[in-house]
Design an enzyme around this catalytic site. Structure first.
Site, PDB file in Angstrom:
ATOM      1  CG  PHE A  21      14.207  77.618  -0.348  1.00 23.37           C
ATOM      2  CD1 PHE A  21      14.993  78.290  -1.279  1.00 23.37           C
ATOM      3  CD2 PHE A  21      13.459  76.520  -0.769  1.00 23.37           C
ATOM      4  CE1 PHE A  21      15.019  77.887  -2.612  1.00 23.37           C
ATOM      5  CE2 PHE A  21      13.475  76.110  -2.101  1.00 23.37           C
ATOM      6  CZ  PHE A  21      14.262  76.788  -3.025  1.00 23.37           C
ATOM      7  CG  ASP A  22      18.228  80.077   5.120  1.00 24.04           C
ATOM      8  OD1 ASP A  22      18.150  78.908   5.539  1.00 24.04           O
ATOM      9  OD2 ASP A  22      19.273  80.588   4.661  1.00 24.04           O
ATOM     10  CB  THR A  23      13.864  84.027   3.212  1.00 25.97           C
ATOM     11  OG1 THR A  23      14.839  84.331   4.211  1.00 25.97           O
ATOM     12  CG2 THR A  23      12.824  85.128   3.150  1.00 25.97           C
ATOM     13  NE  ARG A  49      12.088  88.208   8.138  1.00 24.17           N
ATOM     14  CZ  ARG A  49      12.589  89.269   8.736  1.00 24.17           C
ATOM     15  NH1 ARG A  49      13.889  89.375   8.915  1.00 24.17           N
ATOM     16  NH2 ARG A  49      11.795  90.215   9.184  1.00 24.17           N
ATOM     17  NE  ARG A 255      19.908  78.206   2.731  1.00 21.96           N
ATOM     18  CZ  ARG A 255      19.569  76.932   2.983  1.00 21.96           C
ATOM     19  NH1 ARG A 255      19.855  75.979   2.093  1.00 21.96           N
ATOM     20  NH2 ARG A 255      18.944  76.607   4.095  1.00 21.96           N
TER      21      ARG A 255
END
Lengths: 312, 312
Positions: A21-23, A49, A255
């Site tokens: 994951f990015d967020t 994030r 993501r």
């Protein structure tokens, strides 16, 4: 449906989880323990994030920012997304009410007012002392019944958590939902009825390690029981909120992971939003046995005993 | 199901109808027109017993007597049967609460208090100014959460129509329903939870030729939405009320007719009570098309445009 994966005490599983994951959308409705600042810092240090998502409509984003900051949780006002803000955006950018019926009757606290103001939406009710009144006089009944004491410009009733809820306010909201305030309501295409919105429909509010009446119980369900109509709810798990979050943060849903304790708000919000993942934290409302029930509102993809466990 | 018989303007049908019954249970929740005194006098002149049945819990029988008398409707206090009285009888004669948990927390007005007093049932809440409060202080949350400001002697929460309903009262009622007030609640056989009763669950209250929040909406549904539990409701259409009416008046159900305007209270009350008949009056909440719906809560045996039509 795959079995939810338990991450606590499993460093390689945690590492694989974080890489996906990015967020992270993080519920901040519950107690302090559900968002330990060290875990937030860890996520941020890995370039993730973090977005704080709350159904509590009583506080504005600025007030939430102050609350999170005071607990040492690193964030910006812009990283916070509340049900009041979600409702204000929906009214200003989707409904785009035209005069004369462009005012909102607010059943709620200052947080809703602040977000409506930030979007330039006119409103009445809310924290206005005029509506902080107990008991009903004959003229209160008469004026609401014939609409003479109602504001003809109201086009929306927005219900949220209101610690000052009372019969006088409920009767006003009901009058607007029935169209008592609109002359010649019978010939209006909407019957003169105000649009019924809710910031959120949480049945309970976790406070002081116990539960108190939530927005859904103390205001929303009272109105829907009277009118027979359900509101459009703008908080979790409403996908209107997810659309607004996606639009604002330009996130890649595949993501993105939703983290929270409540199956019928947080986890359902992530599952119905087709996020890449959902993580249940067992420090709050729901437990493992809740998603093992046949009628569970949603099942998480991952779970931990507490968010601190993500630090491995 | 036989088609409901229309009596207005049909003297022979009216005569046959009147001959079938000795006792008329007459709804007196609605407007003045639904119980025209001339019709009541006509029934009484034919030797019929008239019993006035109301779901409105805000008035005691004595207050109802004063109201009906002031309108020229011939009656005695003993001819009146209200949901508050029904609830008081249920608590004192069926539940028979033993100390220490024998107090009632009242969410309602003076009518409930008067009837509880007439049955010698101890209570708190109600019209006590202490609970007529808007907003919540931190100590309010803390005291309800740990039970320190709750009364350990409460065994019942009784919810009715309360024009002074507010978050503080709802939070107290919820605390009692959760058992916050009982020490060692986990080991109590009822989990320390107060019994949840409602005088009635009417969603709306007809007033000033319009509708206002009813007991069901302004207090009961808020609590049931929080706890997930439905109350035992002691007003129409509850058969607990019918049993109490039968016990008091020693009526022959087959020679008794329920008269009222509301399908899901009055007519359902008579149908489920296996009364000899039910008469719908079209001056109130429901119309003919309502019982023609597939999901109608109940279908009357007879109907008239207005009660005056019974005078032929």
């Amino acid at each position: 449906m795959a079995e939810p994966k338990y991450l606590s005490g499993d460093p390689s599983a945690i590492s694989a989880f974080l890489d996906k994951f990015d967020t992270f959308l993080i519920d901040c409705d519950g107690t302090r323990e559900s968002v330990p600042f060290k875990t937030i810092k860890l996520l941020q240090s890995k370039g993730k994030r973090t977005v704080f998502v709350t159904n509590n409509s009583t506080k504005s984003r600025k007030e939430y920012y102050a609350k999170l900051s005071s607990k040492g949780i690193p964030c910006q006002v812009e990283d916070i997304f509340g049900s009041s803000y979600s409702a204000a955006i929906y009214i200003s950018r989707i409904l785009k009410l035209e005069p004369p019926r462009n005012k909102v009757f607010v059943l709620g606290e200052a947080g809703i007012e602040a977000e409506l103001e930030s979007e330039g939406v006119p409103y009445i009710g809310g924290t206005d002392p005029k509506y902080r009144k107990l008991g009903m006089e004959p003229e209160d009944f008469a004026g609401i019944a014939d609409g003479s004491t109602l504001d003809p410009d109201v086009g929306v009733v927005l219900a949220g958590l209101d610690f000052h809820v009372n019969y006088f306010k409920l009767a006003h909201a009901h009058g607007y939902l029935r169209g008592n305030h609109v002359k010649d309501a019978k010939n209006a295409k909407d019957g003169g009825k105000a649009i019924f919105l809710a910031t959120n429909i949480d049945s309970t509010l976790p406070m002081y390690h116990n539960f108190f009446p939530g927005a859904g119980s103390a205001s929303v369900v009272a109105l829907s029981n009277m009118t027979g109509d359900q509101p459009l709810a703008l908080g979790k798990p409403s996908q209107a909120m997810m659309d607004a979050v996606e639009g604002k943060f330009h996130l890649d849903r595949s993501r993105t992971c939703m983290i929270g304790d409540r199956l019928n708000t947080d986890i359902q919000f992530g599952v119905e939003g087709n996020l890449g993942g959902t993580l249940a934290v067992l420090t709050g409302v729901n437990k493992k046995e809740d998603w093992e029930k046949a009628d569970a509102p949603a099942v998480p993809a991952y779970y931990v005993d507490g968010l601190a466990d993500l630090r491995g």
